[in-house]
Design a protein around this motif. Structure first.
Motif, mmCIF file in Angstrom:
data_model
loop_
_atom_site.group_PDB
_atom_site.id
_atom_site.type_symbol
_atom_site.label_atom_id
_atom_site.label_comp_id
_atom_site.label_asym_id
_atom_site.label_seq_id
_atom_site.Cartn_x
_atom_site.Cartn_y
_atom_site.Cartn_z
ATOM 1 N N TYR A 167 0.968 -0.755 0.165
ATOM 2 C CA TYR A 167 -0.236 0.306 0.017
ATOM 3 C C TYR A 167 1.038 1.369 -0.144
ATOM 4 O O TYR A 167 1.690 1.586 0.957
ATOM 5 N N LYS B 204 3.909 1.213 1.608
ATOM 6 C CA LYS B 204 4.786 0.585 2.928
ATOM 7 C C LYS B 204 4.063 -1.088 2.295
ATOM 8 O O LYS B 204 3.325 -1.428 2.147
ATOM 9 N N ILE C 35 3.724 -4.755 1.652
ATOM 10 C CA ILE C 35 2.601 -5.617 3.386
ATOM 11 C C ILE C 35 2.763 -7.157 3.482
ATOM 12 O O ILE C 35 3.551 -7.342 3.846
ATOM 13 N N PRO D 163 0.175 -12.392 13.402
ATOM 14 C CA PRO D 163 -0.351 -11.763 13.847
ATOM 15 C C PRO D 163 -1.380 -10.713 13.679
ATOM 16 O O PRO D 163 -1.548 -10.395 11.974
ATOM 17 N N SER D 164 -1.738 -9.944 14.659
ATOM 18 C CA SER D 164 -2.176 -8.531 13.856
ATOM 19 C C SER D 164 -1.684 -7.540 13.024
ATOM 20 O O SER D 164 0.002 -7.561 12.997
ATOM 21 N N GLY D 165 -1.757 -7.302 11.844
ATOM 22 C CA GLY D 165 -1.447 -6.268 10.039
ATOM 23 C C GLY D 165 -0.590 -6.990 10.032
ATOM 24 O O GLY D 165 0.688 -6.477 9.354
ATOM 25 N N SER D 166 -0.029 -8.439 10.083
ATOM 26 C CA SER D 166 0.771 -8.984 9.019
ATOM 27 C C SER D 166 0.319 -9.869 7.495
ATOM 28 O O SER D 166 1.649 -9.986 6.716
ATOM 29 N N GLY D 167 -1.090 -9.210 7.251
ATOM 30 C CA GLY D 167 -1.742 -9.173 5.954
ATOM 31 C C GLY D 167 -2.426 -10.468 5.460
ATOM 32 O O GLY D 167 -2.451 -10.593 4.855
ATOM 33 N N LYS D 168 -3.408 -10.872 6.229
ATOM 34 C CA LYS D 168 -3.726 -12.049 5.704
ATOM 35 C C LYS D 168 -4.545 -11.333 5.447
ATOM 36 O O LYS D 168 -5.165 -12.244 4.320
ATOM 37 N N SER D 169 -5.392 -11.027 5.923
ATOM 38 C CA SER D 169 -7.107 -9.883 5.004
ATOM 39 C C SER D 169 -6.859 -10.159 3.114
ATOM 40 O O SER D 169 -7.151 -10.092 2.328
ATOM 41 N N THR D 170 -5.225 -9.186 3.919
ATOM 42 C CA THR D 170 -4.937 -8.751 2.044
ATOM 43 C C THR D 170 -4.275 -9.679 1.371
ATOM 44 O O THR D 170 -5.239 -9.802 -0.153
ATOM 45 N N GLN E 34 -14.113 -10.253 7.245
ATOM 46 C CA GLN E 34 -13.712 -9.360 9.181
ATOM 47 C C GLN E 34 -15.025 -9.022 8.963
ATOM 48 O O GLN E 34 -15.334 -7.652 8.620
ATOM 49 N N GLU F 162 -11.097 -14.283 9.948
ATOM 50 C CA GLU F 162 -11.921 -14.555 11.122
ATOM 51 C C GLU F 162 -12.771 -14.631 11.217
ATOM 52 O O GLU F 162 -13.459 -13.983 12.162
ATOM 53 N N HIS G 33 -7.327 -15.645 14.579
ATOM 54 C CA HIS G 33 -5.888 -15.909 15.810
ATOM 55 C C HIS G 33 -5.781 -16.541 16.870
ATOM 56 O O HIS G 33 -5.005 -17.514 17.419
HETATM 57 N N1 LIG Z 1 -6.313 0.200 2.421
HETATM 58 C C1 LIG Z 1 -5.306 -0.029 2.942
HETATM 59 N N2 LIG Z 1 -4.179 1.273 3.025
HETATM 60 C C2 LIG Z 1 -3.176 1.049 3.843
HETATM 61 N N3 LIG Z 1 -2.648 0.499 4.394
HETATM 62 C C3 LIG Z 1 -3.498 -0.482 4.814
HETATM 63 C C4 LIG Z 1 -4.847 -1.082 3.835
HETATM 64 N N4 LIG Z 1 -5.269 -2.046 4.180
HETATM 65 C C5 LIG Z 1 -4.183 -2.696 4.964
HETATM 66 N N5 LIG Z 1 -3.674 -1.922 5.017
HETATM 67 C C6 LIG Z 1 -1.911 -2.032 6.330
HETATM 68 O O1 LIG Z 1 -1.858 -3.714 4.998
HETATM 69 C C7 LIG Z 1 -1.033 -4.558 6.391
HETATM 70 C C8 LIG Z 1 -2.177 -5.899 6.207
HETATM 71 O O2 LIG Z 1 -3.770 -5.648 6.776
HETATM 72 P P1 LIG Z 1 -3.901 -7.007 6.870
HETATM 73 O O3 LIG Z 1 -5.969 -6.165 7.029
HETATM 74 O O4 LIG Z 1 -4.019 -7.547 5.752
HETATM 75 O O5 LIG Z 1 -3.780 -7.723 8.146
HETATM 76 P P2 LIG Z 1 -3.671 -8.791 8.835
HETATM 77 O O6 LIG Z 1 -3.077 -9.580 8.841
HETATM 78 O O7 LIG Z 1 -5.615 -8.495 8.224
HETATM 79 O O8 LIG Z 1 -4.864 -8.458 10.085
HETATM 80 P P3 LIG Z 1 -5.777 -8.200 11.843
HETATM 81 O O9 LIG Z 1 -5.269 -9.793 12.356
HETATM 82 O O10 LIG Z 1 -5.129 -7.298 12.443
HETATM 83 O O11 LIG Z 1 -6.741 -8.522 10.957
HETATM 84 C C9 LIG Z 1 -1.474 -3.554 7.961
HETATM 85 O O12 LIG Z 1 0.102 -2.553 8.321
HETATM 86 C C10 LIG Z 1 -2.503 -2.457 7.217
HETATM 87 O O13 LIG Z 1 -2.219 -1.394 8.196
#
Ligand SMILES: Nc1ncnc2c1ncn2[C@@H]1O[C@H](COP(=O)(O)OP(=O)(O)OP(=O)(O)O)[C@@H](O)[C@H]1O
Ligand SMILES: [Mg+2]
Lengths: 261, 250
Positions: A11, A14, A16, A35-42, A85, A166, A199
């Protein structure tokens, strides 16, 4: 059926996901942890073609999602159901309309027929259609909403794969068991390939035997339960540390099961 | 900022293109027309009435010092139909509707509902943005006409009961000034404003991020940007179209 091949994604500036690869076969159940923010949803968003990798490929049945036209992407999305989610239910529509939404938009069926099929689906996911069908999503509890979201994804297209983001976070143990039971049922009875992001490791251990751990956008682990337990990777150990105990418990249960069986 | 205006530009282009492609989502459009039209009616009537009266009061006193208070109707019609009606209506709709649109779309985005729509094979621009655009294109001019009428009628109240201008004189001057040039300008503006409101408010909704706080910020920005843009665009239309219409006795 789903293959992620050396995917990088960022993104803005940054990064991801870094060089992520893994494969999910037809009918397979994979748990993605991290962990949270590691990029799973992405990762799930990439599979659905909502986002495009900056390098690497996402292949569904051997086809690269990102180079497709919008029409072809639609065909791909018909094969894959997604439970977002928090459900992402349409909050201006009733529960029944939510569940029947795909048919409402994409078929010529009359509303009565759609309502019947939506009610049937609500029953399938363990909700009472007469009770919840005409309510708004906000009037339901978190666990009920999650089940409505699963029903909505199922009624859409008879998917061959389901992505769950999740699905049990924030639910009490009872509701968690319900939702996990439903996920397992779909996987076993209908042979739906499933990717479950979670998680809650204790739950993960109960439903799947293949695990992918994402750490800081990288695949830190990909393998089965025993390998996971023995894994010496510092990142994985660090992530699993708080869950030692549930590990042992699940392993013990299995062991007892083996003895009895 | 440059990047943002560029994406706003492309976004607006997509919204315009969407006007010509199926499916059309008639129900959503009618629903939005009702929400926007009926929802803003009271506000617009109130604004029109008080502004019209205030205006008439100030002008009638000034005109009276020249002994020209009979001209009140002309000035009212000119000022309201060409400037005040469209601008006030535009600003009121911006405050009420643009905020609502941005907040609603932003909430849908932050709860993944927009992605869910895409997952179901639906283009959110067609399903969510376009019905709002079409409703605005229809309802802002209608609301402007209502505002014009109420404001001029408010001026009449002042004319009759305070400034002692005869009813016939007031209205005949008003009608005199409702010529092609003024009407054209008075209807062109709300149509342009409706595009401004729809583009900006939908854009801020679709590009909002950062949870509830992000939606709040997007909403504030949306109202601010639409209001400022309306005022600026208004000036340029008055300037450019005004000189283009010089032939039509303004
Ligand atoms: N639309 C966006 N714009 C900028 N950064 C984003 C966007 N969506 C997600 N991110 C960043 O991408 C990274 C991964 O996000 P993601 O949602 O994939 O994490 P996650 O593993 O699903 O976390 P969680 O367990 O909290 O859901 C995070 O650091 C988040 O800040
Ligand atoms: Mg996530």
């Amino acid at each position: 059926m789903i293959e992620i091949r050396r995917v990088n994604f960022s993104y803005w500036d940054k990064q991801i996901l870094k060089d992520v690869s893994f494969v999910v076969d037809d009918g397979e159940m994979v748990v993605v942890m991290g962990p949270s923010g590691s990029g799973k949803s992405t990762i799930l968003r990439l599979i659905l073609g909502l986002e495009c990798p900056h390098s690497g490929q996402v292949l569904i049945d051997g086809q690269n999602v990102c180079v497709m036209k919008e029409k072809e992407k639609q065909q791909i999305r018909k094969k894959i159901g997604m439970v977002f989610q928090d459900g992402a239910l349409f909050d201006s529509m009733t529960v029944g309309e939510n569940v029947g939404y795909y048919l409402l938009e994409n078929s010529r069926l009359r509303w009565e027929e759609i309502a019947d099929r939506a009610a049937e689906m609500l029953g399938f996911v363990g909700l009472d259609p007469n009770e919840v069908g005409d309510k708004l999503p906000e009037e339901l509890s978190g666990g009920m909403r999650r089940r409505v979201a699963i029903g909505r994804a199922l009624l859409s297209t008879n998917p061959r794969a389901m992505l769950y983001d999740e699905p049990t976070t924030g639910l009490d143990p009872n509701a968690t068991q319900n939702v996990l039971g439903l996920i397992t049922k779909l996987h076993q009875e209908k042979g739906i390939a499933s990717i479950v992001v979670t998680h809650q490791i204790a739950d993960a251990l109960n439903i799947a035997d293949r695990f992918v751990v994402i750490y800081d956008g990288e695949v830190a682990f990909d393998g089965d339960q025993d390998t996971l337990r023995a894994c010496q990777d510092a990142r994985v150990k660090d992530f699993l540390l708080p869950f030692r105990e549930s590990f042992e418990r699940v392993a013990r249960k299995k062991f007892i099961g083996l003895e009895q069986g | 900022m440059a990047y943002q205006s560029q994406s706003l530009f492309f976004f607006s282009g997509r919204m315009i293109l969407s006007l010509f492609t199926r499916p059309f989502y008639i129900t959503e459009t009618l629903e939005q027309m009702y929400l926007i039209g009926v929802g803003s009616l009271f506000l617009v009537v109130l604004t029109g009435m008080f502004s019209g009266q205030g205006f008439a009061l100030a002008f009638s006193q000034e005109l009276a010092t020249f002994g020209a208070k009979d001209y009140l109707g002309r000035i009212m019609a000119l000022a309201i139909v060409r400037e005040l009606g469209p601008t006030l209506t535009g600003l009121m709709v911006a405050a009420r509707v643009a905020a609502g649109i941005t907040a609603e779309i932003g909430a849908m985005k932050s709860s993944n509902q927009l992605d869910a729509l895409v997952g179901f094979g639906i283009d959110p621009i067609k399903k969510i943005a376009r019905p709002r655009l079409i409703s605005l294109i229809i309802m802002v001019p209608v609301l402007t006409i209502v505002c014009d009428f109420v404001a001029i009628a408010g001026g009449w109240v002042i004319a009759k009961f305070i400034a002692n201008v005869s009813t016939t004189v007031y209205w005949s001057y008003v009608i005199d000034k409702l010529n092609f040039g003024n009407m054209f300008m008075g209807l062109l503006k709300p149509i342009v404003f409706s595009f401004v409101i729809a583009f900006i408010s939908c854009f801020y909704g679709f590009t909002s991020g950062g949870g509830t706080k992000g939606v709040g910020r997007a909403t504030t920005n949306s109202v601010m940007m639409t209001s400022i843009t309306i005022l600026i665009v208004n000036f340029f239309i008055t300037k450019v179209v005004g000189s283009a219409l010089r032939g039509y006795q303004l």
